[in-house]
Design a protein around this motif. Structure first.
Motif, PDB file in Angstrom:
ATOM      1  N   LEU A 356       0.828  -1.203   0.000  1.00  0.00           N
ATOM      2  CA  LEU A 356       0.000   0.000   0.000  1.00  0.00           C
ATOM      3  C   LEU A 356       0.862   1.252   0.000  1.00  0.00           C
ATOM      4  O   LEU A 356       0.475   2.267   0.564  1.00  0.00           O
ATOM      5  N   THR A 357       2.000   1.190  -0.620  1.00  0.00           N
ATOM      6  CA  THR A 357       2.928   2.315  -0.529  1.00  0.00           C
ATOM      7  C   THR A 357       2.305   3.639  -0.968  1.00  0.00           C
ATOM      8  O   THR A 357       2.329   4.600  -0.188  1.00  0.00           O
ATOM      9  N   PRO A 358       1.702   3.778  -2.159  1.00  0.00           N
ATOM     10  CA  PRO A 358       1.081   5.065  -2.515  1.00  0.00           C
ATOM     11  C   PRO A 358      -0.028   5.444  -1.544  1.00  0.00           C
ATOM     12  O   PRO A 358      -0.141   6.608  -1.151  1.00  0.00           O
ATOM     13  N   MET A 359      -0.839   4.448  -1.166  1.00  0.00           N
ATOM     14  CA  MET A 359      -1.953   4.724  -0.272  1.00  0.00           C
ATOM     15  C   MET A 359      -1.465   5.178   1.102  1.00  0.00           C
ATOM     16  O   MET A 359      -1.992   6.126   1.687  1.00  0.00           O
ATOM     17  N   THR A 360      -0.458   4.507   1.618  1.00  0.00           N
ATOM     18  CA  THR A 360       0.041   4.874   2.945  1.00  0.00           C
ATOM     19  C   THR A 360       0.714   6.246   2.914  1.00  0.00           C
ATOM     20  O   THR A 360       0.634   7.003   3.884  1.00  0.00           O
ATOM     21  N   MET A 361       1.354   6.564   1.808  1.00  0.00           N
ATOM     22  CA  MET A 361       1.976   7.881   1.688  1.00  0.00           C
ATOM     23  C   MET A 361       0.917   8.980   1.669  1.00  0.00           C
ATOM     24  O   MET A 361       1.082  10.036   2.293  1.00  0.00           O
ATOM     25  N   VAL A 362      -0.178   8.728   0.961  1.00  0.00           N
ATOM     26  CA  VAL A 362      -1.270   9.699   0.938  1.00  0.00           C
ATOM     27  C   VAL A 362      -1.939   9.789   2.304  1.00  0.00           C
ATOM     28  O   VAL A 362      -2.323  10.873   2.749  1.00  0.00           O
ATOM     29  N   PRO A 392      -9.204   5.192   4.376  1.00  0.00           N
ATOM     30  CA  PRO A 392      -9.623   4.030   5.162  1.00  0.00           C
ATOM     31  C   PRO A 392      -8.600   3.666   6.220  1.00  0.00           C
ATOM     32  O   PRO A 392      -7.406   3.961   6.087  1.00  0.00           O
ATOM     33  N   SER A 393      -9.063   3.001   7.264  1.00  0.00           N
ATOM     34  CA  SER A 393      -8.193   2.690   8.397  1.00  0.00           C
ATOM     35  C   SER A 393      -7.000   1.834   7.988  1.00  0.00           C
ATOM     36  O   SER A 393      -5.897   2.026   8.484  1.00  0.00           O
ATOM     37  N   TYR A 394      -7.219   0.916   7.032  1.00  0.00           N
ATOM     38  CA  TYR A 394      -6.137  -0.004   6.682  1.00  0.00           C
ATOM     39  C   TYR A 394      -4.973   0.697   5.982  1.00  0.00           C
ATOM     40  O   TYR A 394      -3.875   0.151   5.871  1.00  0.00           O
ATOM     41  N   ALA A 395      -5.193   1.922   5.507  1.00  0.00           N
ATOM     42  CA  ALA A 395      -4.133   2.654   4.811  1.00  0.00           C
ATOM     43  C   ALA A 395      -3.130   3.273   5.772  1.00  0.00           C
ATOM     44  O   ALA A 395      -2.081   3.741   5.346  1.00  0.00           O
ATOM     45  N   ARG A 396      -3.474   3.276   7.055  1.00  0.00           N
ATOM     46  CA  ARG A 396      -2.590   3.882   8.050  1.00  0.00           C
ATOM     47  C   ARG A 396      -1.849   2.796   8.827  1.00  0.00           C
ATOM     48  O   ARG A 396      -2.443   2.139   9.686  1.00  0.00           O
ATOM     49  N   PRO A 397      -0.568   2.583   8.577  1.00  0.00           N
ATOM     50  CA  PRO A 397       0.198   1.623   9.374  1.00  0.00           C
ATOM     51  C   PRO A 397       0.282   2.055  10.831  1.00  0.00           C
ATOM     52  O   PRO A 397       0.353   1.238  11.734  1.00  0.00           O
ATOM     53  N   SER A 398       0.304   3.358  11.044  1.00  0.00           N
ATOM     54  CA  SER A 398       0.311   3.918  12.390  1.00  0.00           C
ATOM     55  C   SER A 398      -0.734   5.016  12.454  1.00  0.00           C
ATOM     56  O   SER A 398      -0.919   5.767  11.493  1.00  0.00           O
TER      57      SER A 398
END
Length: 576
Positions: A356-362, A392-398
């Motif tokens: 989810l690299t692009p998603m997590t960055m956003v 969405p919650s799953y896009a946030r590792p932290s």
């Protein structure tokens, strides 16, 4: 400057006021009026070279039987161009150059100065010069192209513009310098119509889109002073209407490939489009372009000032939300029903989603943006909540970032109702807090009591999971080797590897040599005792928070928990 010498005789014309007179012993027998300027000449040199003048002279009938007077007010280039034509007809020396050749070529065409009337006539001479320039000289070709703008539509009808643009496109495409942007500065001086045609021609030759984008950026910086921080090198103070037209055209010329146009440049264009009240379609186009590569943006890039007629907030939160939604619309994973959580006892936040690299960055970008705008007292609760919920919650590792933003918002909006506070806190997952965030949240009086209890509970659960993992590993080793446990079911032979694993995981500092020196059970006992002491301390904090054991029991029941005795006979909450 490129030049071409024509004629062999010395100067034969003299300007007297608004009248050109040929210094010839013969009296003039023809007068040609062009605007306010008159030329007193002779018929014979003109008849031999110009089909138009030949026809006009033959058709002319003088009422008084005297000289022939002709009107050429519509001649391209006006009196200046005809001055060169007259010198050519009289074989007087003059120079063709890149500044006058277009006007002379258009005038020669108008006067029908073809090979039918004289070999090496003026049309052929000017064409030869233009062709030579187009083939060999980039700078002079640009000069010719710039002068063509003053002689429309004649320069267009003669295909001077199209031929010039094609030659420039070929030269720009072929490497002439180690730097790919060597031609940016030169073409940025062109008018918008000519620049647009040149860029389209360059793109048709197969130029790399990132190089085209660089030229568009350079042109925008010079012609749109409204581009804020990029306006330092602007070469002209264009009117708002002119700038608006330029933005519309440049947006249409932007390459469509993702990542080719710098995100900051796109945002600057968007900001300028808002200031200049560009077409809504232009805004939408730019918002989608920014959204397509939002993972490449920084917080500074997307802090767009609110430029609406009724300014409520400092930054345009609605615009940023549309950009984020545009990104989400094309970056949703296939399995969009995934919801992370504790899969089983002893397993903590096992995430099986693909990269989810692009998603997590956003997600990180949105959380940082929320942190920047949260202190704005005019930012309404629904807007803040809606923007935070786009990710969405799953896009946030932290969830440290969203927690920080919510905390700032709660601090800046103390009048929020308990219900609103609860809704905001539902956007964050206490299980994904770092130790620092947990420590802060556990003492944060702005958070609802339920959230504080959850933070403390999950911290205890994290410790319990660690201890349970020790016992699980120990039992497996003992069962496989048939050894008895010296303490808590842990054999002496496995003390070192378990201690090493635990301390390495927690601290990341101990080396192999230090681990190998731990050779007795006392160290294992000490570590377990420390962990259980932390668990007991958390239990006490919860009991104080709940004002008694009754609250602790109700909390255990609520989370499906139970207690058991530890090695010292104390009750420890262990499972949910």
């Amino acid at each position: 400057m490129a030049t071409m010498a024509l004629g062999s005789k010395g100067e034969a014309f003299q300007l007297e006021g608004q009248t050109w007179v040929c210094k010839n012993e013969l009296p003039s027998d023809i007068i040609i009026n062009i605007g306010e300027v008159s030329f007193h000449l002779h018929k014979f040199p003109l008849l031999r070279r110009s089909g138009l003048l030949q026809n006009m002279i033959n058709d002319h009938q003088s009422e008084d039987g005297k000289g022939c007077i002709l009107q050429l007010h519509d001649l391209p280039g006006g009196p200046k161009a005809f001055e060169h034509v007259a010198k050519f007809c009289y074989d007087v020396k003059f120079e063709l150059n890149t500044l006058n050749v277009v006007s002379v070529r258009c005038a020669a065409e108008h006067l029908v100065m073809t090979e039918t009337y004289l070999e090496e006539n003026l049309i052929k001479q000017t064409e030869h010069f233009i062709t030579e320039v187009f083939e060999h000289n980039w700078k002079e070709s640009l000069r010719i192209l710039e002068t063509c703008q003053s002689f429309l539509p004649h320069s267009e009808d003669l295909q001077i513009i199209s031929r010039c643009i094609d030659s420039l496109a070929v030269k720009a495409y072929k490497p002439r310098s180690p730097k790919a942007d060597w031609w940016y500065e030169d073409v940025s001086l062109l008018s918008l119509p000519l620049y647009k045609r040149l860029i389209l021609a360059i793109k048709s030759k197969g130029m790399k889109p990132e190089i085209v984008s660089g030229s568009l950026k350079d042109y925008a910086i010079k012609h749109i002073p409204t581009l804020n921080t990029m306006q330092a090198n602007a070469i002209s103070a264009q009117s708002e209407t002119e700038q608006r037209v330029i933005i519309h055209e440049l947006v249409e010329l932007l390459p469509t490939e993702k990542g080719v146009n710098p995100t900051r440049f796109l945002v600057c264009l968007l900001r300028a489009a808002m200031i200049l009240h560009a077409n809504p379609s232009c805004w939408e186009n730019l918002e989608k372009r920014v959204g397509a590569q939002l993972d490449e943006a920084t917080v500074e890039d997307i802090l767009i000032p609110n430029l609406g007629y009724t300014v409520e907030t400092l930054y345009d939160v609605d615009c940023f939300q549309r950009i984020v939604e545009s990104f989400m619309s094309v970056n949703q994973p296939v399995n969009d029903t995934y919801s992370p959580g504790i899969v089983d006892e002893g397993q903590y936040l096992i995430n099986s989603t693909p990269s989810l690299t692009p998603m997590t960055m956003v997600a990180k970008l949105v959380d940082s943006y929320l942190g920047e705008v949260a202190s704005d007292v005019n930012l309404k609760f629904p807007k803040f909540q809606a923007l935070a919920a786009v990710i969405p919650s799953y896009a946030r590792p932290s969830d440290d970032g969203i927690y920080r933003a919510i905390d700032i918002y709660l601090k800046s909006h103390p009048w929020l109702s308990d219900s609103d506070r609860e809704q905001l806190c539902q956007l964050m997952n206490c299980q994904k807090f770092s130790l620092e965030a947990c420590t802060h949240a556990a003492q944060n009086e702005r958070l609802p009591l339920r959230v504080i209890v959850q933070v403390l509970f999950f911290e205890q659960l994290r410790l319990r999971t660690t201890i349970a993992g020790w016992f699980f590993v120990s039992d497996n080793i003992d069962n496989s080797n048939g050894h008895s446990s010296n303490i808590c079911g842990i054999s002496k032979n496995n003390n070192r590897r378990m201690v090493q694993s635990e301390i390495s995981e927690k601290n990341g500092e101990c080396g192999d040599e230090e681990m190998m020196n731990m050779e007795n059970d006392d160290e294992v006992k000490l570590r377990i005792a420390q962990l259980e002491k932390e668990c007991w301390s958390l239990k006490k904090d919860l009991e104080k928070l709940g004002k008694g054991k009754g609250f602790w029991r109700s909390l255990c029941s609520k989370f499906g928990g139970r207690t058991r005795q530890d090695f010292n006979g104390k009750q420890v909450f262990m499972e949910c």
